[in-house]
Design a protein around this motif. Structure first.
Motif, PDB file in Angstrom:
ATOM      1  N   TYR A   3       0.725  -1.118  -0.076  1.00 16.88           N
ATOM      2  CA  TYR A   3       0.045  -0.022   0.075  1.00 16.88           C
ATOM      3  C   TYR A   3       0.808   1.203   0.027  1.00 16.88           C
ATOM      4  O   TYR A   3       0.779   2.261  -0.736  1.00 16.88           O
ATOM      5  N   TYR A   4       1.900   1.065   0.800  1.00 13.95           N
ATOM      6  CA  TYR A   4       2.709   2.507   0.940  1.00 13.95           C
ATOM      7  C   TYR A   4       3.752   2.261  -0.473  1.00 13.95           C
ATOM      8  O   TYR A   4       4.348   1.570  -0.627  1.00 13.95           O
ATOM      9  N   THR A   5       3.521   3.589  -1.025  1.00 15.23           N
ATOM     10  CA  THR A   5       4.521   3.854  -2.302  1.00 15.23           C
ATOM     11  C   THR A   5       4.947   5.168  -2.184  1.00 15.23           C
ATOM     12  O   THR A   5       4.426   5.991  -1.210  1.00 15.23           O
ATOM     13  N   LEU A   6       5.687   5.639  -3.199  1.00 19.66           N
ATOM     14  CA  LEU A   6       6.270   6.819  -3.167  1.00 19.66           C
ATOM     15  C   LEU A   6       4.867   7.929  -3.439  1.00 19.66           C
ATOM     16  O   LEU A   6       5.266   9.205  -3.462  1.00 19.66           O
ATOM     17  N   ALA A   7       3.958   7.291  -3.785  1.00 18.92           N
ATOM     18  CA  ALA A   7       2.622   8.269  -4.378  1.00 18.92           C
ATOM     19  C   ALA A   7       1.880   8.493  -3.338  1.00 18.92           C
ATOM     20  O   ALA A   7       1.207   9.514  -2.713  1.00 18.92           O
ATOM     21  N   THR A   8       1.737   7.094  -2.353  1.00 19.83           N
ATOM     22  CA  THR A   8       0.813   7.145  -1.241  1.00 19.83           C
ATOM     23  C   THR A   8       1.393   7.837   0.094  1.00 19.83           C
ATOM     24  O   THR A   8       0.852   8.220   0.972  1.00 19.83           O
ATOM     25  N   ALA A   9       2.622   7.472   0.152  1.00 15.07           N
ATOM     26  CA  ALA A   9       3.291   7.883   1.391  1.00 15.07           C
ATOM     27  C   ALA A   9       4.766   8.657   1.085  1.00 15.07           C
ATOM     28  O   ALA A   9       5.892   7.859   1.624  1.00 15.07           O
ATOM     29  N   PRO A  10       4.925   9.527   0.410  1.00 19.51           N
ATOM     30  CA  PRO A  10       6.464  10.057  -0.151  1.00 19.51           C
ATOM     31  C   PRO A  10       7.117  10.964   1.026  1.00 19.51           C
ATOM     32  O   PRO A  10       8.210  11.069   1.150  1.00 19.51           O
ATOM     33  N   GLY A  11       6.484  10.969   2.280  1.00 20.31           N
ATOM     34  CA  GLY A  11       7.176  11.692   3.313  1.00 20.31           C
ATOM     35  C   GLY A  11       7.567  10.655   4.197  1.00 20.31           C
ATOM     36  O   GLY A  11       7.918  10.940   5.561  1.00 20.31           O
ATOM     37  N   TYR A  12       6.833   9.443   4.378  1.00 19.67           N
ATOM     38  CA  TYR A  12       7.140   8.280   5.209  1.00 19.67           C
ATOM     39  C   TYR A  12       8.020   7.177   4.576  1.00 19.67           C
ATOM     40  O   TYR A  12       8.956   6.817   5.332  1.00 19.67           O
ATOM     41  N   LEU A  13       7.772   6.604   3.784  1.00 24.32           N
ATOM     42  CA  LEU A  13       8.360   5.243   3.241  1.00 24.32           C
ATOM     43  C   LEU A  13       9.754   5.554   2.932  1.00 24.32           C
ATOM     44  O   LEU A  13      10.493   4.760   3.276  1.00 24.32           O
ATOM     45  N   PRO A  14      10.363   6.623   2.291  1.00 33.37           N
ATOM     46  CA  PRO A  14      11.846   6.854   2.287  1.00 33.37           C
ATOM     47  C   PRO A  14      12.616   6.830   3.349  1.00 33.37           C
ATOM     48  O   PRO A  14      13.650   5.882   3.609  1.00 33.37           O
ATOM     49  N   GLY A  15      12.185   7.228   4.538  1.00 29.77           N
ATOM     50  CA  GLY A  15      12.875   7.057   5.749  1.00 29.77           C
ATOM     51  C   GLY A  15      12.659   5.657   6.201  1.00 29.77           C
ATOM     52  O   GLY A  15      13.841   5.049   6.942  1.00 29.77           O
ATOM     53  N   ILE A  16      11.743   4.840   6.054  1.00 33.30           N
ATOM     54  CA  ILE A  16      11.686   3.410   6.469  1.00 33.30           C
ATOM     55  C   ILE A  16      12.776   2.607   5.858  1.00 33.30           C
ATOM     56  O   ILE A  16      13.313   2.026   6.160  1.00 33.30           O
ATOM     57  N   LEU A  17      12.455   2.854   4.381  1.00 27.46           N
ATOM     58  CA  LEU A  17      13.744   2.027   3.545  1.00 27.46           C
ATOM     59  C   LEU A  17      15.090   2.616   3.997  1.00 27.46           C
ATOM     60  O   LEU A  17      15.957   1.685   4.104  1.00 27.46           O
ATOM     61  N   ALA A  18      15.428   3.853   4.301  1.00 26.70           N
ATOM     62  CA  ALA A  18      16.858   4.333   4.529  1.00 26.70           C
ATOM     63  C   ALA A  18      17.270   3.834   5.727  1.00 26.70           C
ATOM     64  O   ALA A  18      18.469   3.489   5.691  1.00 26.70           O
ATOM     65  N   ARG A  19      16.554   3.456   6.883  1.00 23.40           N
ATOM     66  CA  ARG A  19      16.716   2.947   8.165  1.00 23.40           C
ATOM     67  C   ARG A  19      17.193   1.378   7.731  1.00 23.40           C
ATOM     68  O   ARG A  19      18.231   0.844   8.385  1.00 23.40           O
ATOM     69  N   HIS A  20      16.848   0.764   6.678  1.00 29.18           N
ATOM     70  CA  HIS A  20      17.517  -0.713   6.373  1.00 29.18           C
ATOM     71  C   HIS A  20      18.395  -0.415   5.124  1.00 29.18           C
ATOM     72  O   HIS A  20      18.568  -1.410   4.426  1.00 29.18           O
ATOM     73  N   ARG A  21      18.942   0.715   4.873  1.00 23.06           N
ATOM     74  CA  ARG A  21      19.892   0.860   3.644  1.00 23.06           C
ATOM     75  C   ARG A  21      19.307   0.592   2.478  1.00 23.06           C
ATOM     76  O   ARG A  21      20.213   0.073   1.688  1.00 23.06           O
ATOM     77  N   LEU A  22      18.140   0.944   2.246  1.00 29.60           N
ATOM     78  CA  LEU A  22      17.569   0.706   0.864  1.00 29.60           C
ATOM     79  C   LEU A  22      17.441   2.346   0.332  1.00 29.60           C
ATOM     80  O   LEU A  22      16.785   3.115   1.147  1.00 29.60           O
ATOM     81  N   ALA A  23      17.263   2.443  -0.975  1.00 30.96           N
ATOM     82  CA  ALA A  23      16.666   3.399  -1.606  1.00 30.96           C
ATOM     83  C   ALA A  23      15.510   3.395  -1.742  1.00 30.96           C
ATOM     84  O   ALA A  23      14.740   2.514  -1.639  1.00 30.96           O
ATOM     85  N   PRO A  24      14.871   4.574  -2.224  1.00 35.62           N
ATOM     86  CA  PRO A  24      13.251   4.737  -2.224  1.00 35.62           C
ATOM     87  C   PRO A  24      12.776   3.546  -3.214  1.00 35.62           C
ATOM     88  O   PRO A  24      11.420   3.413  -3.237  1.00 35.62           O
ATOM     89  N   ASP A  25      13.527   3.276  -4.226  1.00 33.10           N
ATOM     90  CA  ASP A  25      13.139   2.223  -5.131  1.00 33.10           C
ATOM     91  C   ASP A  25      13.252   0.665  -4.630  1.00 33.10           C
ATOM     92  O   ASP A  25      13.088  -0.144  -5.476  1.00 33.10           O
ATOM     93  N   GLY A  26      13.811   0.567  -3.551  1.00 35.95           N
ATOM     94  CA  GLY A  26      14.041  -0.641  -2.868  1.00 35.95           C
ATOM     95  C   GLY A  26      15.402  -1.421  -3.226  1.00 35.95           C
ATOM     96  O   GLY A  26      15.615  -2.459  -2.652  1.00 35.95           O
ATOM     97  N   THR A  27      16.005  -0.878  -3.917  1.00 38.94           N
ATOM     98  CA  THR A  27      17.413  -1.402  -4.253  1.00 38.94           C
ATOM     99  C   THR A  27      18.262  -0.822  -3.151  1.00 38.94           C
ATOM    100  O   THR A  27      18.333   0.045  -2.483  1.00 38.94           O
ATOM    101  N   PRO A  28      19.458  -1.495  -2.832  1.00 35.42           N
ATOM    102  CA  PRO A  28      20.591  -1.243  -1.757  1.00 35.42           C
ATOM    103  C   PRO A  28      21.033   0.035  -2.100  1.00 35.42           C
ATOM    104  O   PRO A  28      21.569   0.279  -3.105  1.00 35.42           O
ATOM    105  N   LEU A  29      21.446   0.804  -1.002  1.00 33.30           N
ATOM    106  CA  LEU A  29      21.945   2.019  -1.336  1.00 33.30           C
ATOM    107  C   LEU A  29      23.545   1.901  -1.565  1.00 33.30           C
ATOM    108  O   LEU A  29      24.035   0.654  -0.983  1.00 33.30           O
TER     109      LEU A  29
END
Length: 473
Positions: A400-426
């Protein structure tokens, strides 16, 4: 040591015995849930491959062993999120059980979507909750949305889960009603109108405050003094220096050392697998621990404490209508609460009944516990998994959460796990396969991580309380 794997009921639907299953967990209790869930979903498959997500709550080997389930191939491998995703790309798994907090589940889901952006023969993704769901219901569920199966531990939870998804126009089809996988053990044999062994199952962060935790410990000690014929056990989650999902700021071990008069001889602190502790228990007392559900399933008198109020922050509001709400005063007077049958059924913990004994003269099939003979709560989940595995390809993961539905929330969650906004490793994450680095490098990293965790724990347990007290001056 009890191994609950051997009590998994036989499957009601056909599932291949060559399935490869993996479990990714982030704490001792979630490892227990994930490993047992994997065995419920694929009873005939080989032992699941185990992975433990690196973090503050990474469990020790002792904690994993105390969880009461067998370890896979020498024990779980400690990995980062990126390393686990690399493993999924290298190895073929049919089913992956994500026994993680919501944010970590979301990170893995987006990582899997990045691995297989188009329909593909990807693994079936399963997630759920380890016990009572009493806080952050919407947040936790939406972070889990996108998994192929979101397991609900009861009919009550399944209805709540679907309502959350429907409320945001998200597909609720992944919600499947099951039960807690560790509800097992022999039915309770009544000790009459008095309890010989009382177990107080404590929690790392409920309640949080030192005064409240000291009060509960003092009441357990007082109960032991009032009833010298009873054995009162304070069941602890972890030993000093170990990590749990929630860090204990005020460990009961330390509070016991400072208790005026100390603990009486018939009251002591204990560790161990909860199922084994319950084997000899006549009364289970807790604030809101999942241990209450295990106890109720066995038919053991169970008290959910009201001394500190019935509040959402404590989680004991979950037990409204259960018939178990009681105070230490009532327990001191001899109350042995019993669960309400309708509530127990709705919450997936209908009590097991003792095996029916037969006379030797009647050559019949030996009796089995009702829990095994009744409808299997994991049948629907196994059938869902079987249907998904029968498909040549599965659609891309669609959280449900995507860059369209949660652009201010999802990137931070992914970054905490060292993932880029598209889900690939940083960049620089080092997403190599688990176990690929040298032994010396792994040893050094492990010791540095343990030192960092120790510093964090020291800050929470020692420094933070001092700073708060100074702030109150």
């Amino acid at each position: 040591m009890r191994n609950s794997f051997c009590r998994v009921p036989l499957p009601l639907s056909s599932i291949r015995s060559d399935q490869r299953v993996a479990v990714l967990a982030d704490s001792d209790t979630r490892w227990k849930w994930g490993a047992l869930t994997a065995r419920r979903l694929a009873p005939d498959a080989p032992a699941p491959a185990g992975y433990v997500l690196r973090g503050r709550a990474t469990p020790t080997a002792r904690q994993l062993g105390e969880a009461g389930v067998g370890e896979a191939d020498g024990g779980p491998v400690e990995v980062t999120c990126a390393e686990f995703l690399a493993e999924l790309g290298r190895r073929h798994y049919d089913v992956v059980v994500l026994a993680l907090v919501g944010g970590a589940v979301q990170a893995v889901l987006h990582g899997v979507r990045a691995l297989w952006p188009d329909p593909a023969a990807r693994p079936v993704l399963v997630t759920g909750y380890v016990g009572v769901v009493y806080e952050k219901l919407a947040d936790g569920l939406l972070l889990r949305h996108g998994a192929d199966l979101v397991l609900a531990n009861s009919r009550h939870d399944a209805a709540r889960f679907r309502a959350v998804y429907e409320g945001v126009d998200a597909d609720p089809a992944a919600v499947v009603e099951t039960a807690l996988p560790f509800l097992d053990g022999a039915a309770y044999e009544s000790a009459g109108d008095r309890a010989h062994r009382v177990v107080f199952a404590v929690q790392p962060s409920v309640p949080e405050g030192r005064a409240d935790r000291a009060y509960l410990l003092e009441r357990a000690a007082r109960h032991a003094r009032l009833h010298p014929g009873r054995e009162v056990l304070v069941k602890l989650r972890s030993r000093p220096g170990e990590h749990t999902t929630h860090l204990e700021e005020h460990p009961y071990q330390r509070l016991a050392e400072r208790l005026p008069g100390g603990l009486p001889p018939n009251c002591r602190l204990v560790y161990g697998n909860m199922g084994e502790v319950l084997d000899g228990t006549d009364l289970l007392v807790t604030v809101s621990s999942t241990a209450a559900l295990e106890s109720l399933h066995r038919g053991i008198p169970t008290a959910v404490l009201t001394d500190l109020g019935i509040r959402e922050a404590l989680g004991n509001h979950h037990f409204l209508g259960s018939g178990c709400l009681a105070s230490w005063d009532q327990l001191d007077e001899g109350l042995l609460p019993g669960g309400d049958p309708a509530w127990l059924t709705a919450h997936g913990v209908a009590p097991v009944t003792p095996a029916v004994s037969v006379t030797p003269a009647a050559p019949v099939t030996p009796a089995v516990p009702v829990a095994q003979a009744a409808d299997d709560p994991y049948a629907a989940a196994r059938e869902r998994v079987a249907r998904l595995l029968a498909a040549d390809r599965l659609p891309p993961v669609a959280p449900y959460y995507t860059l369209a539905t949660a652009p201010g929330y999802l990137p931070g969650i992914l970054a905490r796990h060292r993932l880029a906004p598209d889900g690939t490793p940083l960049p620089g994450t080092g997403a190599r396969a688990a176990g690929e680095s040298s032994g010396a490098r792994r040893w050094l990293r492990a010791h540095l991580r343990e030192a960092a965790r120790g510093a964090y724990r020291h800050g929470v347990q020692r420094v933070a309380p001092v700073i708060r007290r100074l702030g109150e001056l």
